[in-house]
Structure formats: structure tokens, C-alpha cells
Design an enzyme around this catalytic site. Structure first.
Site, PDB file in Angstrom:
ATOM      1  N   GLU A 121       0.817  -1.209   0.000  1.00  0.00           N
ATOM      2  CA  GLU A 121       0.000   0.000   0.000  1.00  0.00           C
ATOM      3  C   GLU A 121       0.854   1.265   0.000  1.00  0.00           C
ATOM      4  OE1 GLU A 121      -4.178  -0.879   2.058  1.00  0.00           O
ATOM      5  OE2 GLU A 121      -2.496  -1.446   3.350  1.00  0.00           O
ATOM      6  N   GLU A 141      -5.169  -9.490   3.020  1.00  0.00           N
ATOM      7  CA  GLU A 141      -6.068  -9.274   4.155  1.00  0.00           C
ATOM      8  C   GLU A 141      -7.284 -10.211   4.180  1.00  0.00           C
ATOM      9  OE1 GLU A 141      -3.632  -5.594   3.663  1.00  0.00           O
ATOM     10  OE2 GLU A 141      -4.729  -6.933   2.308  1.00  0.00           O
TER      11      GLU A 141
END
Length: 267
Positions: A121, A141
Site C-alpha cells: 500500500e 487481508e
């Protein structure tokens, strides 16, 4: 008259990384230094934001490089940290990780090995992603019963579209370096032994341009990413007009006619 606001200080007692500033090369390196996996803690995220903000105001620095020690950029965040963090702290995650994008200076990230979760990210928030052939990008995730929480799925969708983003996010799929280049995620993919040299070349290339033109281009592109074409063209015209008044533009035109390299000052 606006009051003088001093540059924010660099954070001290750094958690899991270090800062190297080479004033002679106008370069600052933010180096993840918690090998072998370079996991990123909650406190570290806040400190990284503070570091980017401080380096953005540091006159010694033209280009910022984010890199890591060892064979992996980062396996992601401390998993237990999510359960221990307060809701207020968690709400700041995306803002902290977006710091490279908000920074007015060019930001390069050098990725090798695992570049997962928040490691991916924060890389997506950088301007240039130089990857080793060993690099593997992933947003894992879903395996934790969660989704990316620091801008990963949103930034990725802007780059590769909804179909590929669903494939990566909903299947926790790994994307190797060469595929990342083919999909437009990576700027350049090189053999692992050449990652540092490729990063150095890009730093030196960016230093050769006008600092003012670089800052203007980055802000314009970021600001118009979600705008209509007509608004983007309008804003581009305003930025072009403003730069025409700069000393750097005059120097660039003069150097072009004199067939020499320009000496940009950033004014």
C-alpha cells in the site's frame, strides 16, 4: 503577511527504519530496517508520515527513496497491532500511508521480495516503483477476514481496473515483478542484483529536471486523477501559464538554444 512556519523536525527514536540523507546527491533514503520481514508497526506508520512531511520541507533533498534492508521489502504490518490499536488510531492508517503521495517531491520505492499488505500500500502511494524480479506484490487481508485498510484496493483499482483488482484483493493473489510491470503497477523491473543501480539512475535523472516543474507535474497529475478531461485540461493550462514565469523555464529555453545542459535553481 504570513508568519514563518519552520519545517517539521524529523522524528527521533525511529521504530523499525532509519533515515539516510546524502546532501551532495540531494537524496534522502527511508530504509525499512526490521529484517528479515521488515514488518511495519502502528507507531512506525505515524513516524513514516512525519518523516515524509519533514523531508518534503528539507532544502537538502530533491528526491526521496523508500527501500528496505534484506531480501524482502515488507511482509506487511504487525497483525496483533490491529487488535490492540484504538479505533481512532486505526482511522488514521490510510492518511499516514498516503504521505508519499502528498509529498511534493518525487518519491521512488525500490521493491524486492515480499511486498505485502501495508508494504504494498505504501509502495502504491509512491510515484515510481522500481521492482526486482524477486518482488511479489500482494494484499492478503482476505486471509485474515479483512480488507486492505490503507488505500491499497482503491489505488490499485485506479492503476489496473476493477477486474484485476478483484482478482488480487478477493483472492489474496500474489503478483510477481514481471507481471506487475506488464500490468502497469511497476515502473521498471530489473534483475535483483541491479535494483540499487536502477534506483540510483532514476534519482539522478529526476535531479536533472526543474524542481518547480517536477512539483507542479506531480500535484497536477494527482489533483486531476478523478477529474473530467475538460477540467484536467483547464488546470494543466493554468499550471503551464504559471511555469512560464519561472526562472527555470527561462533557463531551460536558453540552455536549449545554447545546446547545453540547463542549470535549474527551483525558482
Amino acid at each position: 503577511m504570513n508568519a514563518y512556519v519552520p519545517a517539521p523536525p524529523l522524528p527521533t527514536d525511529l521504530d523499525g527504519y532509519r533515515i539516510d540523507i546524502d546532501a551532495a546527491r540531494e537524496r534522502a533514503d527511508i530504509v525499512l530496517a526490521r529484517p528479515p520481514m521488515n514488518t511495519i508497526s502502528m507507531r512506525q506508520r505515524e513516524q513514516l508520515r512525519q518523516t515524509f512531511e519533514a523531508l518534503d520541507e528539507d532544502d537538502r533533498v530533491r528526491v526521496i527513496v523508500l527501500r528496505a534492508e534484506g531480501e524482502h521489502f515488507s511482509s506487511g504490518g504487525f497483525i496483533k497491532g490491529f487488535l490492540e490499536a484504538s479505533p481512532e488510531h486505526v482511522s488514521k492508517l490510510a492518511w499516514n500511508i498516503a504521505a508519499p503521495a502528498r509529498c511534493s517531491k518525487p518519491v521512488i520505492v525500490a521493491n524486492r521480495g515480499y511486498t505485502f499488505g501495508v508494504g504494498f500500500e505504501i509502495s502504491l502511494a509512491c510515484d515510481f516503483r522500481i521492482v526486482s524480479e524477486t518482488c511479489q506484490y500482494a494484499l492478503p487481508e482476505q486471509k485474515l477476514g479483512q480488507i486492505p485498510g490503507s488505500g491499497g484496493s482503491a489505488r490499485l483499482q485506479k492503476i489496473v481496473g476493477i477486474t484485476r483488482t478483484k482478482d488480487i484483493v478477493m483472492r489474496s493473489k500474489r503478483i510477481p515483478g514481471r507481471q506487475a510491470l506488464d500490468w502497469g503497477i511497476a515502473t521498471e523491473c530489473v534483475p535483483d542484483a541491479e535494483l540499487e543501480a536502477a534506483t540510483d539512475r532514476l534519482v539522478d535523472e529526476l535531479r536533472g529536471f526543474s524542481p518547480m516543474a517536477q512539483r507542479t507535474a506531480k500535484k497536477l497529475l494527482n489533483d486531476t486523477e478523478d477529474s473530467t478531461l475538460s477540467i484536467a485540461i483547464e488546470l494543466e493550462g493554468h499550471c503551464y501559464s504559471r511555469l512560464r514565469q519561472s526562472d527555470d523555464f527561462k533557463e531551460g529555453v536558453l540552455a536549449f538554444h545554447e545546446k547545453r545542459a540547463p542549470n535549474f535553481k527551483g525558482s
